[in-house]
Scaffold this motif. Structure first.
Motif, PDB file in Angstrom:
ATOM      1  N   ILE A   1      49.267 -16.869  18.491  1.00 46.69           N
ATOM      2  CA  ILE A   1      50.281 -15.402  19.484  1.00 46.69           C
ATOM      3  C   ILE A   1      50.175 -14.777  18.390  1.00 46.69           C
ATOM      4  O   ILE A   1      51.111 -14.750  17.655  1.00 46.69           O
ATOM      5  CB  ILE A   1      50.806 -16.075  20.444  1.00 46.69           C
ATOM      6  CG1 ILE A   1      50.517 -17.171  21.339  1.00 46.69           C
ATOM      7  CG2 ILE A   1      50.763 -14.777  21.333  1.00 46.69           C
ATOM      8  CD1 ILE A   1      51.628 -17.678  23.055  1.00 46.69           C
ATOM      9  N   PRO A   2      49.212 -13.584  18.500  1.00 47.99           N
ATOM     10  CA  PRO A   2      49.406 -12.666  17.567  1.00 47.99           C
ATOM     11  C   PRO A   2      50.567 -11.905  18.012  1.00 47.99           C
ATOM     12  O   PRO A   2      50.775 -11.398  19.149  1.00 47.99           O
ATOM     13  CB  PRO A   2      47.843 -12.247  17.322  1.00 47.99           C
ATOM     14  CG  PRO A   2      46.970 -12.236  18.184  1.00 47.99           C
ATOM     15  CD  PRO A   2      47.609 -13.837  19.380  1.00 47.99           C
ATOM     16  N   THR A   3      51.220 -11.513  16.779  1.00 42.03           N
ATOM     17  CA  THR A   3      52.723 -10.092  17.284  1.00 42.03           C
ATOM     18  C   THR A   3      52.520  -8.848  16.934  1.00 42.03           C
ATOM     19  O   THR A   3      52.295  -9.133  15.297  1.00 42.03           O
ATOM     20  CB  THR A   3      54.388 -11.386  17.089  1.00 42.03           C
ATOM     21  OG1 THR A   3      54.283 -11.669  15.272  1.00 42.03           O
ATOM     22  CG2 THR A   3      53.710 -12.649  18.313  1.00 42.03           C
ATOM     23  N   VAL A   4      53.027  -7.993  17.103  1.00 43.45           N
ATOM     24  CA  VAL A   4      53.582  -7.113  15.575  1.00 43.45           C
ATOM     25  C   VAL A   4      55.078  -6.274  16.700  1.00 43.45           C
ATOM     26  O   VAL A   4      55.238  -6.442  18.027  1.00 43.45           O
ATOM     27  CB  VAL A   4      52.490  -5.918  16.085  1.00 43.45           C
ATOM     28  CG1 VAL A   4      52.851  -5.778  17.844  1.00 43.45           C
ATOM     29  CG2 VAL A   4      52.801  -4.620  14.967  1.00 43.45           C
ATOM     30  N   ILE A   5      56.135  -6.555  15.607  1.00 45.43           N
ATOM     31  CA  ILE A   5      57.253  -6.576  15.302  1.00 45.43           C
ATOM     32  C   ILE A   5      57.637  -4.460  15.835  1.00 45.43           C
ATOM     33  O   ILE A   5      56.919  -3.562  14.541  1.00 45.43           O
ATOM     34  CB  ILE A   5      58.314  -6.949  14.801  1.00 45.43           C
ATOM     35  CG1 ILE A   5      58.383  -8.516  14.828  1.00 45.43           C
ATOM     36  CG2 ILE A   5      59.582  -6.135  14.790  1.00 45.43           C
ATOM     37  CD1 ILE A   5      58.454  -8.956  16.613  1.00 45.43           C
ATOM     38  N   MET A   6      57.974  -3.782  16.379  1.00 42.33           N
ATOM     39  CA  MET A   6      58.220  -2.857  16.124  1.00 42.33           C
ATOM     40  C   MET A   6      59.801  -2.098  15.695  1.00 42.33           C
ATOM     41  O   MET A   6      60.492  -2.782  16.900  1.00 42.33           O
ATOM     42  CB  MET A   6      58.392  -1.844  18.160  1.00 42.33           C
ATOM     43  CG  MET A   6      56.617  -2.158  17.834  1.00 42.33           C
ATOM     44  SD  MET A   6      56.445  -0.452  19.638  1.00 42.33           S
ATOM     45  CE  MET A   6      57.472  -1.404  20.690  1.00 42.33           C
TER      46      MET A   6
END
Length: 124
Positions: free
Chosen positions: A13-18
């Motif tokens: 599951i691809p993620t990006v953290i802000m």
């Protein structure tokens, strides 16, 4: 959050953290990270500023789709303020007037009392 992102990535599951704490998030090794040079707690944009929030989300989605590899960090071009003196406020008790410190301490003590009461009620 960083550890959850790594877990999700390992499971496809691809993620990006802000985030607004670059050192911590990068040290944890998240796959993709959008860094906003804002006070902690404001990594999704300025409060009550829908345009900055929309722009931050747009940038995060861009990082998600275009990151060239793991541990990619992109810095948001948005600024909290033209004057960087806000950075001096973090954990700096010398910059908080005594009345404000007293008010915050009262509020904290009130919250502790509420929590204590709830703990006792739950145990009963």
């Amino acid at each position: 959050m960083s550890l959850v992102a790594r877990y999700l990535e390992r499971n496809g599951i691809p993620t990006v953290i802000m985030g607004a704490a670059k050192d911590i998030v990068e040290w944890a090794g998240v796959p993709r990270f959008l860094f906003s040079d804002f006070p902690l707690g404001n990594s999704a944009g300025r409060p009550h500023d829908v345009a900055s929030q929309d722009r931050t989300l747009e940038l995060a989605l861009r990082v998600l789709e275009a990151a060239p590899g793991p541990r990619t960090t992109m810095q948001s071009p948005l600024r909290w303020s033209e004057d960087a003196s806000w950075k001096l406020d973090y954990l700096n008790l010398d910059r908080i007037p005594p009345e404000e410190l007293a008010r915050r301490r009262r509020e904290f003590d009130e919250q502790k009392a509420i929590a204590r009461t709830l703990r006792v009620e739950k145990a009963a």
